[in-house]
Design an enzyme around this catalytic site. Sequence first.
Site, PDB file in Angstrom:
ATOM      1  N   ARG A 218       0.841  -1.195   0.000  1.00 32.08           N
ATOM      2  CA  ARG A 218       0.000   0.000   0.000  1.00 32.08           C
ATOM      3  C   ARG A 218       0.877   1.247   0.000  1.00 32.08           C
ATOM      4  NH1 ARG A 218      -3.931  -1.277   4.995  1.00 32.08           N
ATOM      5  NH2 ARG A 218      -1.899  -1.839   5.851  1.00 32.08           N
TER       6      ARG A 218
ATOM      7  N   ASP B  96       1.387   5.550  -0.047  1.00 28.58           N
ATOM      8  CA  ASP B  96       0.773   6.761   0.496  1.00 28.58           C
ATOM      9  C   ASP B  96       0.425   7.751  -0.603  1.00 28.58           C
ATOM     10  OD1 ASP B  96       1.019   5.914   3.142  1.00 28.58           O
ATOM     11  OD2 ASP B  96       3.040   6.736   3.331  1.00 28.58           O
TER      12      ASP B  96
ATOM     13  N   ARG C  78      10.933   7.064   3.099  1.00 27.94           N
ATOM     14  CA  ARG C  78      10.976   8.530   3.141  1.00 27.94           C
ATOM     15  C   ARG C  78      11.741   9.020   4.371  1.00 27.94           C
ATOM     16  NH1 ARG C  78       4.884  10.170   2.643  1.00 27.94           N
ATOM     17  NH2 ARG C  78       5.773  12.248   3.008  1.00 27.94           N
TER      18      ARG C  78
END
Length: 264
Positions: A49, A51, A196
């Site tokens: 999944r 973002d 990230r």
Amino acid sequence: MRVAIGVEYAGNAFEGWQTQPHRRTVQDVLEAALATIAGESVKLVCAGRTDTGVHATAQVAHFDTSADRPLEAWVRGVNSHAPASVGVLWAVVVDDDFHARFSALSRRYRYVLLNRRVRPGVLDGRVGWAHGLLNVAAMNEAAQCLLGVHDFTSFRAAQCQAKSPVRHMHSVSVKRFGEVIVFDFHANAFLHHMIRNLVGSLVYVGKGRYPVTWMAELLAARQRSLAAPTFAPDGLYLCGVEYPERWPLPDGGRIIAPPQLLVT
């Protein structure tokens, strides 16, 4: 039957993968397009999944359906009903024991960072940006401490729902191609915001704000507040998912397609 599909999408056109009430996610638009072809509701399960703002060049998903359609219908047919920013690349029928998420052996992500004085124009939303010259050799050296099995709590989002923060990093590299810096990560799985957060901390090393040894210190500390802020999603791409060879997936289950933006 169970059908596996390969998907690519521009993440800045959606609010993430996972379905939301407002129906502006990758899962929502794909399920709607699949339902049109299937003539029944369809539920998608993906390998990873992503973002809001995160892209994919090699997402893998599966769905179950009672509709008997040619495989091309799940590709070109679905694409004719989906937004231009998302596309199904291939479709194959798999056994019921195939699971896009739980059958995956590993995932690959690439972060593409434009490192120049002025911000991106044409590639706005498709690459990250850092205006100060970064020391790529220092970043790559700092990243090597991530190899192997570690507790990645220092790089895990507070809202991460994973049961364990332990992940196995198979490979990591930071390379420069002119004005572009490419971060490649290959692991069995990743935590929420993990890449990230890693990129943000590596950029701090590249700026000279911290020494190369800082990444290992962060890893050992297991404390998110000590690491750098979460970096922008713009340049992040899910670009590989690997499965055992037992299923009839493309390339023997090695679904790998890293983006080549500005990389020559």
